[in-house]
Design an enzyme around this catalytic site. Structure first.
Site, PDB file in Angstrom:
ATOM      1  N   SER A   1     -15.848  52.204  71.727  1.00 52.20           N
ATOM      2  CA  SER A   1     -15.171  53.478  71.576  1.00 52.20           C
ATOM      3  C   SER A   1     -13.713  53.452  72.028  1.00 52.20           C
ATOM      4  O   SER A   1     -12.968  54.366  71.703  1.00 52.20           O
ATOM      5  CB  SER A   1     -15.901  54.575  72.354  1.00 52.20           C
ATOM      6  OG  SER A   1     -15.882  54.288  73.745  1.00 52.20           O
TER       7      SER A   1
ATOM      8  N   LYS B   1      -6.943  55.605  77.862  1.00 53.24           N
ATOM      9  CA  LYS B   1      -7.967  56.204  76.989  1.00 53.24           C
ATOM     10  C   LYS B   1      -8.117  57.675  77.357  1.00 53.24           C
ATOM     11  O   LYS B   1      -8.087  58.033  78.543  1.00 53.24           O
ATOM     12  CB  LYS B   1      -9.284  55.446  77.196  1.00 53.24           C
ATOM     13  CG  LYS B   1     -10.429  55.862  76.268  1.00 53.24           C
ATOM     14  CD  LYS B   1     -11.654  54.963  76.494  1.00 53.24           C
ATOM     15  CE  LYS B   1     -12.814  55.313  75.587  1.00 53.24           C
ATOM     16  NZ  LYS B   1     -13.977  54.422  75.785  1.00 53.24           N
TER      17      LYS B   1
ATOM     18  N   SER C   1     -17.824  49.264  75.057  1.00 51.56           N
ATOM     19  CA  SER C   1     -16.638  49.953  74.528  1.00 51.56           C
ATOM     20  C   SER C   1     -15.288  49.391  74.938  1.00 51.56           C
ATOM     21  O   SER C   1     -14.278  49.822  74.396  1.00 51.56           O
ATOM     22  CB  SER C   1     -16.676  51.433  74.899  1.00 51.56           C
ATOM     23  OG  SER C   1     -17.461  52.111  73.967  1.00 51.56           O
TER      24      SER C   1
HETATM   25  N1  GLN Z   1     -21.073  51.770  71.114  1.00 52.40           N
HETATM   26  C1  GLN Z   1     -21.908  52.177  72.217  1.00 52.40           C
HETATM   27  C2  GLN Z   1     -22.297  53.630  72.047  1.00 52.40           C
HETATM   28  O1  GLN Z   1     -22.016  54.139  71.038  1.00 52.40           O
HETATM   29  C3  GLN Z   1     -21.197  51.960  73.518  1.00 52.40           C
HETATM   30  C4  GLN Z   1     -20.167  52.970  73.781  1.00 52.40           C
HETATM   31  C5  GLN Z   1     -19.463  52.765  75.083  1.00 52.40           C
HETATM   32  O2  GLN Z   1     -19.499  51.696  75.686  1.00 52.40           O
HETATM   33  N2  GLN Z   1     -18.855  53.824  75.549  1.00 52.40           N
HETATM   34  O3  GLN Z   1     -22.875  54.227  72.888  1.00 52.40           O
END
Ligand code: GLN
Length: 491
Positions: free
Chosen positions: A154, A79, A178
């Site tokens: 994400s 990532k 995420s």
């Molecule tokens: N979807 C969540 C957010 O937007 C979690 C994102 C993540 O785990 N990085 O913050």
């Protein structure tokens, strides 16, 4: 060839001399060339760099011996918020579009020492803020099961790539879901370790008290193999700890029917309102499979879990507003082209141009909840709620529950654009995963079904802190009893 390879099978092939890392790299690059473009999964695919990485792994294998390298010859995708020296690390943001990392994250070092090599860097929601990968400054990632749907976020690039077999494993980061939510949307396995298990050194920080790096793979065994390498104390990350368990992969093979005799807790809150009916049906069948594999099912309650999204969006944004203050156009990354600005205007202009909408929204929210006069009302209060949620989990585990079982996401994958105009609906797609981060627990998502439209559905298992072994054992026993992990998208 690469379409059917797991981490485990690659290590076996390399150890038996049937494949070399450079052959594997070439085969994966070949597959990637045609598929990555359709998915928009990759941000940086430098074929020469990937091949020279593979060559370095090959040398290491010659010197040390493949049998002493737990991940001998395994290609890894990363990532783009994890630093790989000499490679761009954009975090999916225009503000870091040309930033080249000057050092390796600890996880990268550990993977290389174990015989693995980096194949490329993956698309993501900007600064890991999002649940659909539509917040990337470099365009959305598409779901390999259906290109009109989101892959989740994400770590959308990570999940889409592993599902499409562009590598047997990708690293993701999980602040509120995420790793697990995209794994569930793409029909693969995603593990979020106990907070502190994996070093965050070299991970660009979003919410420092929540962030953890973890693997996305196609099998639970592969997740265990990779975790054996990732987990460990690191002097460069003061929140890292030495994990009390040490050999997850062996633990799996010693206890293949681990669900037998376990008590699995089903929190009513996740099965009441708001659960998509197809997801609900998949989960009911999964619970029956878990029971058939020998577990006792116990209905439990997490009374404060409904406040988790609210608490998270105070705590995570507060931490993000502080962490992202460093992107000011002076030290690294993008700087506005406008000339003759004073310092404050340079900051303002750079940040206005460099950050996307969602990131700006969160920086403002986070700055607000930390501001004097509001700190107690919002930030302190959210931390108290966080503690209550932790205690809810503790109480369930103290009542004799070994693992908690929930959906990973309340809905199946949704269409690109479907939730873009409604940030709250987007935030709610993490309702099942966020509490785990607030409590610092380990959790895994494994595939447990498909919708009528053929889209993957995931089941989440949650364990007490530092009980990764129980978590992996339970997930592995479920996987052995079912076939869902064998399905592949026809891309
Ligand atoms: N979807 C969540 C957010 O937007 C979690 C994102 C993540 O785990 N990085 O913050």
């Amino acid at each position: 060839m690469t379409a059917n390879l797991t981490v485990k099978s690659i290590v076996d092939l390399v150890r038996s001399g049937k494949q070399t890392p450079t052959q594997l790299a070439a085969a994966y690059l070949d597959r990637t060339r045609s598929i990555a473009q359709k998915l928009n999964s990759h941000l940086h695919l430098d074929e020469a760099a990937a091949l020279s990485e593979a060559l370095a792994a090959e040398k290491r294998i010659h010197e040390i011996g493949a049998h002493r390298l737990p991940l001998a010859g395994v290609p890894v995708l990363v990532k783009d918020n994890i630093c790989v020296r000499g490679s761009k690390t954009t975090c999916g943001s225009k503000i870091l579009e040309n930033y080249v990392a000057t050092y390796d994250a600890t996880v990268i070092k550990r993977l290389r020492e174990a015989g693995a090599f980096v194949l490329g860097k993956l698309n993501m929601d900007e600064f890991a803020m999002g649940s659909s990968n539509e917040n990337s400054a470099f365009g959305p990632v598409r779901n390999p099961w259906n290109l009109n749907y989101v892959p989740g976020g994400s770590s959308g690039g990570s999940a889409a790539s592993v599902a499409a077999r562009l590598a047997p494993v990708a690293l993701g980061s999980d602040t509120g879901g995420s790793i697990r939510q995209p794994a569930s949307f793409c029909g693969i396995v995603g593990l979020k370790p106990t907070y502190g298990t994996v070093s965050r050194f070299g991970l660009v920080a979003f919410g420092s008290s929540l962030d953890q790096i973890g693997p996305l793979t196609t099998t639970v065994e592969d997740a265990a193999l990779v975790m054996d390498v990732l987990a460990g104390l690191d002097a460069s990350d003061s929140t890292s700890v030495q994990h009390p368990q040490s050999d997850f992969a062996r633990g799996l093979s010693e206890n293949p029917d681990a669900l037998k005799g376990m008590t699995v807790g089903i929190p009513e809150e996740f099965f009441e309102s708001g659960l998509d009916s197809e997801v609900g049906a998949c989960l009911e069948r999964a619970i029956a499979d878990v029971q058939r594999a020998g577990a006792k099912i116990k209905r439990v309650r997490l009374p404060n879990i409904s406040y988790s999204v609210a608490a998270y969006y105070v705590i995570a944004t507060a931490e993000a507003s502080a962490n992202l203050a460093r992107f000011d156009g002076i030290r690294y990354g993008y700087r506005t082209k406008e000339a003759g600005l004073g310092l404050k205007d340079l900051y303002r202009k750079t940040r206005s141009e460099g950050f996307g909408q969602e990131v700006k929204q969160r920086i403002m929210l986070g700055t607000f909840v930390l501001s004097s006069g509001y700190y107690d009302a919002f930030y302190s209060k959210a931390n108290k709620v966080r503690e209550l949620i932790s205690r809810d989990f503790d109480a369930v585990f103290d009542s004799g529950v070994d693992l908690i079982l929930t959906p990973t996401s309340p809905t199946p994958p949704f269409k690109l654009g479907e939730k873009l105009s409604d940030p709250l609906a987007m935030y709610l797609s993490d309702i099942c995963t966020i509490g785990v981060n607030l409590a610092g627990l380990p959790a895994i998502s494994v595939p447990c079904g498909r919708t009528k439209a053929g889209l993957p559905v995931g089941m989440q298992l949650i364990a007490p802190k530092f009980n990764e072994q129980t978590l992996l054992n339970g997930a592995h026993a479920y996987e052995r009893a079912t076939e869902w992990h064998k399905d592949q998208p026809a891309i």
